[in-house]
Design a protein around this motif. Structure first.
Motif, PDB file in Angstrom:
ATOM      1  N   HIS A 176     -31.933  -3.071  80.054  1.00  0.00           N
ATOM      2  CA  HIS A 176     -32.300  -3.215  78.643  1.00  0.00           C
ATOM      3  C   HIS A 176     -33.806  -3.127  78.422  1.00  0.00           C
ATOM      4  N   LYS A 177     -34.187  -2.345  77.428  1.00  0.00           N
ATOM      5  CA  LYS A 177     -35.593  -2.158  77.082  1.00  0.00           C
ATOM      6  C   LYS A 177     -35.781  -2.555  75.619  1.00  0.00           C
ATOM      7  N   LEU A 178     -36.382  -3.696  75.415  1.00  0.00           N
ATOM      8  CA  LEU A 178     -36.473  -4.272  74.075  1.00  0.00           C
ATOM      9  C   LEU A 178     -37.187  -3.364  73.079  1.00  0.00           C
ATOM     10  N   TYR A 179     -38.254  -2.671  73.522  1.00  0.00           N
ATOM     11  CA  TYR A 179     -39.063  -1.911  72.576  1.00  0.00           C
ATOM     12  C   TYR A 179     -38.859  -0.393  72.681  1.00  0.00           C
ATOM     13  N   ALA A 180     -37.891   0.046  73.461  1.00  0.00           N
ATOM     14  CA  ALA A 180     -37.690   1.482  73.639  1.00  0.00           C
ATOM     15  C   ALA A 180     -37.058   2.103  72.391  1.00  0.00           C
ATOM     16  N   ARG A 181     -37.352   3.371  72.178  1.00  0.00           N
ATOM     17  CA  ARG A 181     -36.760   4.118  71.075  1.00  0.00           C
ATOM     18  C   ARG A 181     -35.741   5.086  71.645  1.00  0.00           C
ATOM     19  N   ALA A 182     -34.618   5.266  70.987  1.00  0.00           N
ATOM     20  CA  ALA A 182     -33.570   6.106  71.554  1.00  0.00           C
ATOM     21  C   ALA A 182     -32.651   6.662  70.483  1.00  0.00           C
ATOM     22  N   MET A 183     -32.726   7.979  70.201  1.00  0.00           N
ATOM     23  CA  MET A 183     -31.816   8.616  69.246  1.00  0.00           C
ATOM     24  C   MET A 183     -31.649  10.091  69.612  1.00  0.00           C
ATOM     25  N   PRO A 184     -30.650  10.482  70.408  1.00  0.00           N
ATOM     26  CA  PRO A 184     -29.773   9.638  71.222  1.00  0.00           C
ATOM     27  C   PRO A 184     -30.389   9.288  72.566  1.00  0.00           C
ATOM     28  N   VAL A 185     -31.496   9.983  72.919  1.00  0.00           N
ATOM     29  CA  VAL A 185     -32.178   9.641  74.158  1.00  0.00           C
ATOM     30  C   VAL A 185     -33.653   9.941  73.974  1.00  0.00           C
ATOM     31  N   SER A 186     -34.497   9.015  74.375  1.00  0.00           N
ATOM     32  CA  SER A 186     -35.928   9.202  74.190  1.00  0.00           C
ATOM     33  C   SER A 186     -36.543   9.812  75.439  1.00  0.00           C
ATOM     34  N   ARG A 187     -37.822  10.134  75.363  1.00  0.00           N
ATOM     35  CA  ARG A 187     -38.461  10.795  76.489  1.00  0.00           C
ATOM     36  C   ARG A 187     -38.587   9.895  77.705  1.00  0.00           C
ATOM     37  N   ASN A 188     -38.384   8.591  77.530  1.00  0.00           N
ATOM     38  CA  ASN A 188     -38.407   7.703  78.696  1.00  0.00           C
ATOM     39  C   ASN A 188     -37.002   7.394  79.211  1.00  0.00           C
ATOM     40  N   GLY A 189     -35.993   8.099  78.687  1.00  0.00           N
ATOM     41  CA  GLY A 189     -34.629   7.946  79.187  1.00  0.00           C
ATOM     42  C   GLY A 189     -33.804   6.873  78.512  1.00  0.00           C
ATOM     43  N   ALA A 190     -34.353   6.189  77.489  1.00  0.00           N
ATOM     44  CA  ALA A 190     -33.612   5.112  76.831  1.00  0.00           C
ATOM     45  C   ALA A 190     -32.586   5.669  75.849  1.00  0.00           C
ATOM     46  N   GLN A 191     -31.463   4.964  75.751  1.00  0.00           N
ATOM     47  CA  GLN A 191     -30.405   5.298  74.808  1.00  0.00           C
ATOM     48  C   GLN A 191     -29.981   4.015  74.107  1.00  0.00           C
ATOM     49  N   ILE A 192     -29.125   4.159  73.099  1.00  0.00           N
ATOM     50  CA  ILE A 192     -28.620   2.997  72.375  1.00  0.00           C
ATOM     51  C   ILE A 192     -27.213   2.662  72.867  1.00  0.00           C
ATOM     52  N   PHE A 193     -27.003   1.382  73.229  1.00  0.00           N
ATOM     53  CA  PHE A 193     -25.704   0.929  73.699  1.00  0.00           C
ATOM     54  C   PHE A 193     -25.343  -0.378  72.998  1.00  0.00           C
ATOM     55  N   TYR A 194     -24.042  -0.644  72.932  1.00  0.00           N
ATOM     56  CA  TYR A 194     -23.606  -1.934  72.413  1.00  0.00           C
ATOM     57  C   TYR A 194     -23.567  -2.924  73.570  1.00  0.00           C
ATOM     58  N   CYS A 195     -24.286  -4.036  73.442  1.00  0.00           N
ATOM     59  CA  CYS A 195     -24.335  -5.071  74.476  1.00  0.00           C
ATOM     60  C   CYS A 195     -23.299  -6.144  74.138  1.00  0.00           C
ATOM     61  N   ARG A 196     -22.281  -6.264  74.999  1.00  0.00           N
ATOM     62  CA  ARG A 196     -21.229  -7.258  74.737  1.00  0.00           C
ATOM     63  C   ARG A 196     -21.765  -8.682  74.846  1.00  0.00           C
ATOM     64  N   ALA A 197     -22.725  -8.885  75.742  1.00  0.00           N
ATOM     65  CA  ALA A 197     -23.260 -10.239  75.927  1.00  0.00           C
ATOM     66  C   ALA A 197     -24.018 -10.711  74.694  1.00  0.00           C
ATOM     67  N   HIS A 198     -24.824  -9.807  74.104  1.00  0.00           N
ATOM     68  CA  HIS A 198     -25.631 -10.184  72.940  1.00  0.00           C
ATOM     69  C   HIS A 198     -24.969  -9.834  71.613  1.00  0.00           C
ATOM     70  N   ARG A 228     -24.628  -6.943  70.006  1.00  0.00           N
ATOM     71  CA  ARG A 228     -25.438  -6.096  69.132  1.00  0.00           C
ATOM     72  C   ARG A 228     -25.794  -4.810  69.878  1.00  0.00           C
ATOM     73  N   PHE A 229     -26.246  -3.811  69.117  1.00  0.00           N
ATOM     74  CA  PHE A 229     -26.698  -2.572  69.728  1.00  0.00           C
ATOM     75  C   PHE A 229     -28.135  -2.759  70.224  1.00  0.00           C
ATOM     76  N   GLU A 230     -28.390  -2.298  71.452  1.00  0.00           N
ATOM     77  CA  GLU A 230     -29.712  -2.438  72.043  1.00  0.00           C
ATOM     78  C   GLU A 230     -30.083  -1.155  72.776  1.00  0.00           C
ATOM     79  N   SER A 231     -31.380  -0.928  72.907  1.00  0.00           N
ATOM     80  CA  SER A 231     -31.837   0.221  73.681  1.00  0.00           C
ATOM     81  C   SER A 231     -31.849  -0.143  75.163  1.00  0.00           C
ATOM     82  N   ALA A 232     -31.458   0.806  75.992  1.00  0.00           N
ATOM     83  CA  ALA A 232     -31.400   0.548  77.433  1.00  0.00           C
ATOM     84  C   ALA A 232     -31.465   1.868  78.190  1.00  0.00           C
ATOM     85  N   ILE A 233     -31.869   1.765  79.428  1.00  0.00           N
ATOM     86  CA  ILE A 233     -31.840   2.893  80.348  1.00  0.00           C
ATOM     87  C   ILE A 233     -30.685   2.661  81.315  1.00  0.00           C
TER      88      ILE A 233
END
Length: 354
Positions: A95-117, A119-124
């Protein structure tokens, strides 16, 4: 703690652990590598690493770029020697709190639904490969790399964008060619990795209930097989299929091995060893794997590699001292050791008396 050691013995164990691991950091000065590694053991993000290592923040960032080229497997080869090992493949969300992802950013982050939290969060997404030493039952991470799903790769190409990331199957297959020198007895992964290209020799895994196998020339869904063992073909590869009606309360499961001589016990034992990599991933996250969020692919890769190296330092220290503690508690102990020495820069320069 299970073993009482003198202060001098702790110093020596830590020094040995760090010196073994920095051998893989060939692009970094040894003194910088030592401080960077110890900083990463106790610091969660780049700022904390810089503070703990008593280094300039920019120096830490520049060395993260170098860390992206580190070859973890060479460190682990020295640790396991010629012992038989089990290769375990899995993946995790970083999980990357400040990453941008639509659908994937240049640092590899994407948006996923986190079951633990919830909510949708950005993650690699990270492919994690470990080896379990079958002699002493220790497990080490030997490869960790970010990947993107095939559907994201196709979308990026459709938009005319350059794709620099690998899919997890491509990343896995590329890595398998570098296993020379390891005594790999078997490979194990779950149903998400089953592919005509991954069904290689000595592989154990699981099939989805919708999978169809060929038996006596007929294509049959595995869900139609009663509990038992079967010699069938899947995706052109002969396999031994093991059907269990109720596996530990999780319902019907369909395990397989590409080694037709494996018994049901062999298959289950190998499969259950796969869960050790979950412990490895938790230890990585306990050391701050998710603490880095950078704009570039290389820097994110370097941070991930540095955290994997810091875990190897902790493990090496743990096994040489006989301390049965988790990574987080060991990290606190290591911090107290170098604090007592007067700081990381002074740790390995002290002339100590037994």
């Amino acid at each position: 703690m299970t073993k009482e050691l003198t202060r001098e013995e702790y110093y020596k164990a830590l020094e040995k652990a760090v010196n073994e691991v920095i051998l893989s950091m060939t692009g970094t000065r040894k003194d910088v590598a030592k401080r960077l590694l110890l900083g990463a053991v106790v610091g969660r993000n780049a700022t904390e690493i810089a503070q703990e290592a008593e280094m300039d923040y920019e120096t830490v960032l520049n060395n993260l770029d170098k860390a992206a080229q580190v070859n973890l497997i060479e460190v682990v080869k020295k640790l396991v020697g010629d012992h038989p090992v089990l290769l375990i493949i899995d993946d995790t969300h970083d999980h990357k709190l400040y990453a941008r992802a639509m659908p994937v950013s240049r640092n590899g982050a994407q948006i996923f639904y986190c079951r633990a939290h919830k909510r949708f969060e950005s993650a690699i997404q990270l492919l994690v490969i470990g080896v379990k030493d079958l002699v002493n039952n220790q497990i080490y991470v030997i490869h960790i790399i970010a990947y993107i799903p095939r559907k994201v790769e196709e979308e990026l190409k459709r938009r005319g964008e350059e794709v620099k990331f690998k899919t997890k199957i491509d990343a896995l297959l590329e890595f398998l060619s570098s296993l020379s020198g390891l005594n790999v007895k078997s490979k194990v992964f779950d149903s998400w990795y089953v592919n005509s290209r991954t069904l290689q020799g000595n592989t154990v895994g699981e099939l989805k209930s919708s999978a169809r196998v060929v038996e006596s020339g007929r294509s049959v869904p595995v869900s139609e097989f009663p509990q038992g063992e079967y010699l069938v073909e899947y995706l052109g590869t002969p396999i031994k299929l093991l059907v269990i009606d109720d596996y530990k309360g999780y319902g019907r499961r369909y395990f397989f091995s590409t080694d037709l001589n494996d018994t049901a016990e062999d298959i289950i034992t190998t499969w259950e060893n796969r869960w050790d990599i979950e412990v490895l991933i938790r230890e990585l996250k306990a050391l701050g794997l998710e603490g880095g969020s950078f704009l570039t692919w290389v820097r994110n890769s370097g941070f991930v590699a540095l955290k994997a190296l810091s875990l190897l330092v902790v493990q090496y220290f743990k096994y040489s001292t006989g301390l049965m503690l988790g990574a987080k508690r060991l990290a606190r102990l290591i911090k107290s050791i170098y604090r007592e020495a007067g700081g990381i820069k002074k740790l390995f320069k002290r002339r100590r008396k037994p």
